[in-house]
Design an enzyme around this catalytic site. Structure first.
Site, PDB file in Angstrom:
ATOM      1  N   ILE A 278       1.104  -1.013   0.179  1.00 54.25           N
ATOM      2  CA  ILE A 278      -0.234   0.111  -0.225  1.00 54.25           C
ATOM      3  C   ILE A 278       0.655   0.973   0.194  1.00 54.25           C
ATOM      4  O   ILE A 278       0.292   2.414  -0.367  1.00 54.25           O
ATOM      5  CB  ILE A 278      -0.811   0.232   1.385  1.00 54.25           C
ATOM      6  CG1 ILE A 278      -2.309   0.861   1.487  1.00 54.25           C
ATOM      7  CG2 ILE A 278       0.046   0.364   2.525  1.00 54.25           C
ATOM      8  CD1 ILE A 278      -2.919   1.064   0.237  1.00 54.25           C
ATOM      9  N   ASP A 279       2.088   1.200   0.765  1.00 53.73           N
ATOM     10  CA  ASP A 279       3.020   2.130   0.622  1.00 53.73           C
ATOM     11  C   ASP A 279       3.641   2.153  -0.792  1.00 53.73           C
ATOM     12  O   ASP A 279       4.476   3.430  -0.275  1.00 53.73           O
ATOM     13  CB  ASP A 279       3.985   2.352   1.565  1.00 53.73           C
ATOM     14  CG  ASP A 279       3.258   1.600   2.650  1.00 53.73           C
ATOM     15  OD1 ASP A 279       2.099   2.495   3.190  1.00 53.73           O
ATOM     16  OD2 ASP A 279       3.945   1.310   4.409  1.00 53.73           O
TER      17      ASP A 279
END
Length: 508
Positions: A278-279
């Site tokens: 997600i990062d």
């Protein structure tokens, strides 16, 4: 006043007017002449360019001007492990066609087709560049689809698009290649290979038909649970020939360990990874799937923070904390996508509270200028202020300091020191931005990832991952991918410059 005097003044006036008229007429004449000369030069250049382009095309050269000092004559292709070096091919004589569509591929990828890693060039740059194997279907199959059993596992945190990837891998196995074995969904991460409480489920095109419309992963996920012996026991027991591992850099390290162990034990198994973070901090690839959806989802929180800040007096300030453990990509892109943020704080750039480059004086000025301010902060920012935690989770990730609450407190204290109150509203959407279904852009990307992972394993590649590099799909060796992951945003790069331009915050 005599007549001669009047005549003299009239003559002077007339002469002055004449001079002005002559000046403007001359100026206009020269301007027209300049415009004419400019047009003639443009026409000559166009004719010359057209003639040069025609000459180049006749010689098989592209249009444009050849640059001197630009060369890439040493291209090093990142080597992928291929099962054909160690095991006999089971796909000899089988035509690679889209089985269920009953048609041939328009393009089959050749053995040395590649994607250049370094596409930015300047005079005097090194002529050496790396390249990665281009993804896509191959002419020669290594596996016989009739005998393929596959398994899919999702590990780590959630991300928009996980179900899409599961669906596309499953559909590609059955629809593109027509496998006649089984496809197992491993439930609950690596622990699902052996935990009797979470037995695997059988995946078919019917069972995955609608899952892309839902967030999360139909298989469930977890951190940790990696037991190589038990995982290999499952592979042996179920006669798995292809394993698809969806996860971040830590999960990929586990996938490569499975690949190495299978090779050591002489197991004929292809292991493919699909990067999930997600990062957006897996290196080399342009972006990870789900990232754009998460940035889009974060806009709702930023809009809410703006509304709270504008409507709550006095001195309204809205703070939004977004995900970003060691990389501030979500916070940065959400800030740029919003256009309403006055301060963006990320792990890559140290936070300075007070002084000439302090963020608190900057917020004070913004509030005084427009009546409110909006702050976006990544969850991993501020360790230089709050200290680095020694505690870790099941994946080995360190626990993060409470940066959002800290900022809220410090802002309140600063405004009090100025003799005023600040109305600070703190919003933490956290998991809300990652548990939603993928948007259309990410859904398309997930389809490409799933299909190309299957193309790679069916061709016999193993120990690889698949991703978008310079806007082209390619296969990347897992060791190369994880060696420099997690990546961080360049604190002196173009993205951060854009942040400074949008927020007008001090550059620390």
């Amino acid at each position: 006043m005599g007549a001669s005097s009047i005549d003299s003044k009239s003559a002077l006036i007339a002469g002055g007017v004449g001079a002005v008229v002559t000046y403007y007429l001359s100026k206009r004449h020269f301007e027209k002449k300049i415009i004419q000369l400019r047009k003639e030069k443009y026409d000559r250049d166009q004719k010359e360019r057209t003639a040069q382009n025609a000459t180049r095309q006749n010689s098989g050269l592209p249009n444009g001007v050849k640059l001197e000092g630009f060369q890439s004559d040493n291209v090093y292709l990142q080597d992928l492990e291929h099962l054909g070096k160690y095991f006999a091919s089971e796909g000899d004589g089988i035509d690679n066609v889209m089985v269920r569509a009953n048609c041939e591929y328009n393009k089959l990828i050749g053995p040395q087709e590649c994607i250049l890693a370094n596409i930015r060039r300047g005079p005097g740059d090194s002529t050496v560049t790396r390249a990665f194997v281009r993804a896509g279907p191959r002419k020669d199959l290594h596996f016989n689809p009739k005998t393929v059993n596959a398994a899919i596992v999702t590990c780590g945190g959630l991300c928009p698009g996980l179900n899409n990837v599961i669906r596309e891998i499953t559909r590609s196995l059955f629809y593109l290649y027509g496998i006649q074995g089984k496809c197992y969904g491993i439930v609950g991460g690596y622990g699902g290979f052996y935990d009797p409480k979470t037995p695997p489920i059988e995946l078919t095109p019917d069972t995955v038909r609608h899952i892309h419309n839902k967030g999360g992963t139909m298989l469930g996920s977890s951190r940790g649970g990696f037991d190589i012996d038990k995982i290999v026991d499952f592979i042996k027991k179920k006669n798995i020939r292809q394993l698809y591992v969806i996860g971040g850099d830590g999960t990929h390290r586990g996938a490569f360990k499975i690949h190495e162990t299978c090779m050591e034990l002489g197991l004929h198994v292809a292991v493919a990874g699909i990067p999930k973070t997600i990062d957006n901090d897996v290196d080399y690839i342009d972006r990870s799937f789900g990232f754009i959806t998460s940035v889009e989802q974060a806009q709702s929180a930023i809009h809410a923070a703006k509304t709270e800040a504008m409507c709550n007096l006095p001195n309204g300030i809205g703070i939004v904390k977004l995900m970003g453990r060691s990389s501030g990509y979500i916070a940065a892109h959400a800030t740029l996508g919003s256009g309403d943020v006055d301060l963006c704080l990320v792990p890559e750039v140290p936070i300075v509270l007070d002084g000439e480059k302090g963020c608190l004086p900057h917020l004070w000025n913004r509030v005084k200028q427009k009546g409110y301010a909006v702050v976006v902060v990544a969850e991993g920012a501020g360790e230089e202020l709050l200290g680095e935690s020694t505690e870790t989770d099941a994946s080995g990730n360190k626990k993060l300091p409470m940066i959002g609450e800290f900022l809220k407190s410090e802002i309140g204290k600063y405004f009090k020191s100025k003799g005023e109150e600040a109305t600070v509203k703190y919003i933490d959407p956290s998991y809300m931005i990652r548990s939603v279904p993928a948007n259309a852009t990410d859904s398309l990307y997930c389809m490409q990832l799933g299909q190309n992972a299957v193309h790679g394993t069916m061709a016999g590649y193993t120990g690889f991952s698949v991703g978008l590099l310079n806007n082209k799909m390619c296969f990347l060796p897992i060791p190369e991918l994880v060696a420099t992951s997690p990546r961080q945003m360049d604190a002196r790069g173009r993205t951060w410059e854009r942040i400074l331009g949008v927020t007008r915050q001090p550059n620390t």
